[in-house]
Design an enzyme around this catalytic site. Sequence first.
Site, short mmCIF file in Angstrom:
data_model
loop_
_atom_site.label_atom_id
_atom_site.label_comp_id
_atom_site.label_asym_id
_atom_site.label_seq_id
_atom_site.Cartn_x
_atom_site.Cartn_y
_atom_site.Cartn_z
N LYS A 7 0.84 -1.21 0.00
CA LYS A 7 0.00 0.00 0.00
C LYS A 7 0.86 1.25 0.00
O LYS A 7 0.63 2.18 0.76
CB LYS A 7 -0.98 -0.01 1.18
CG LYS A 7 -1.91 -1.23 1.17
CD LYS A 7 -2.95 -1.18 2.25
CE LYS A 7 -3.88 -2.36 2.23
NZ LYS A 7 -3.27 -3.65 2.60
P1 OMP Z 1 -7.84 -11.52 6.42
O1 OMP Z 1 -8.88 -10.58 6.91
O2 OMP Z 1 -7.09 -12.21 7.51
O3 OMP Z 1 -8.35 -12.46 5.35
O4 OMP Z 1 -6.69 -10.62 5.72
C1 OMP Z 1 -6.95 -9.66 4.77
C2 OMP Z 1 -5.67 -9.20 4.10
O5 OMP Z 1 -6.01 -8.33 3.02
C3 OMP Z 1 -4.75 -8.38 5.01
O6 OMP Z 1 -3.41 -8.57 4.58
C4 OMP Z 1 -5.18 -6.95 4.74
O7 OMP Z 1 -4.15 -6.03 4.95
C5 OMP Z 1 -5.53 -7.01 3.26
N1 OMP Z 1 -6.54 -6.04 2.81
C6 OMP Z 1 -7.75 -5.92 3.45
O8 OMP Z 1 -8.06 -6.66 4.41
N2 OMP Z 1 -8.64 -4.97 3.06
C7 OMP Z 1 -8.41 -4.15 2.00
O9 OMP Z 1 -9.26 -3.35 1.64
C8 OMP Z 1 -7.19 -4.28 1.31
C9 OMP Z 1 -6.31 -5.27 1.67
C10 OMP Z 1 -5.21 -5.53 0.74
O10 OMP Z 1 -4.74 -4.57 0.10
O11 OMP Z 1 -4.87 -6.66 0.50
#
Ligand code: OMP
Length: 273
Positions: free
Chosen positions: A93
């Site tokens: 990001k």
């Molecule tokens: P879980 O919620 O454990 O499945 O993880 C979600 C992953 O996606 C994490 O690494 C977050 O940082 C990332 N993420 C989001 O959860 N929301 C977003 O809007 C964007 C991201 C991302 O850019 O991957």
Amino acid sequence: MFLEKLNTIISTKKTLLCVGLDPDIEQIPPFLLSKLDPLLYFNQKIVEATGPYAAAYKLNLAFYEALGIAGWDLLEKTLALLPEDAVVIADAKRADVPNTSRKYAEAYFKTYGFDAVTVSPYMGLDALEPFLEHEDRGIFVLCLTSNPGSADFQQLPVNEDPLYLKVAERVMEWNFIYGNCGLVVGGTHFNEIERIRSVAPSLPFLIPGVGAQGGNLEWAVRYGTDERGLGALINASRSILYASQDRDFDRAAAEKARALRDQINQVLQAAGK
Ligand code: OMP
């Protein structure tokens, strides 16, 4: 090119699943703490277990940076474990003034060899150009994030449309020039995914938020994919990584990953894609 590579992997392996490799020493099974390098062992077992089901791995750099120098070591060693037939995304990001962005792009694409990176659009095109100029790599621009705070700025109206739609439109324009853009769209937003897909029909979507954050898988798959059922990655991190706290944690992770891949493919089939 990145999108061709992604779509080839998706069609060959028949999976849209992206496994988020976000290792956390406080969440891994406790029996691993006696290992020499618990997080590397954990990552290795997770990668071996989920490899057949994953079109991509996304490494959120926060989980590595937090460990200091040991984290950079873990990152390098983890990258060496990843299979050839999966794209590898640096979830960073980032984006900054151009000379700084140039260094970020060098770090992710040259030093570490990632296929793609997540970037923030907030600083505008000149902050993203140093990434976009790496034409063989994918640049996923944050469009509408999965967290409740996405309402603070991303959903504000700009000339009647929400800001995130303006982002999607601009990224489509940049894609005509660079050909390597994608969007990050949280799986927690149901109707919005369809709206974003309608203004950005050809961009790949990275869709996190369907596992631990409770997003709706059906909408994410139906509207997140392009008209051929390609061009999307559905990310799950914690729900796969921490499926079990026991010695069978890797088998449990494989089972979760396989089940999610199958659920995704069922939605695609039902949607006629
Ligand atoms: P879980 O919620 O454990 O499945 O993880 C979600 C992953 O996606 C994490 O690494 C977050 O940082 C990332 N993420 C989001 O959860 N929301 C977003 O809007 C964007 C991201 C991302 O850019 O991957």
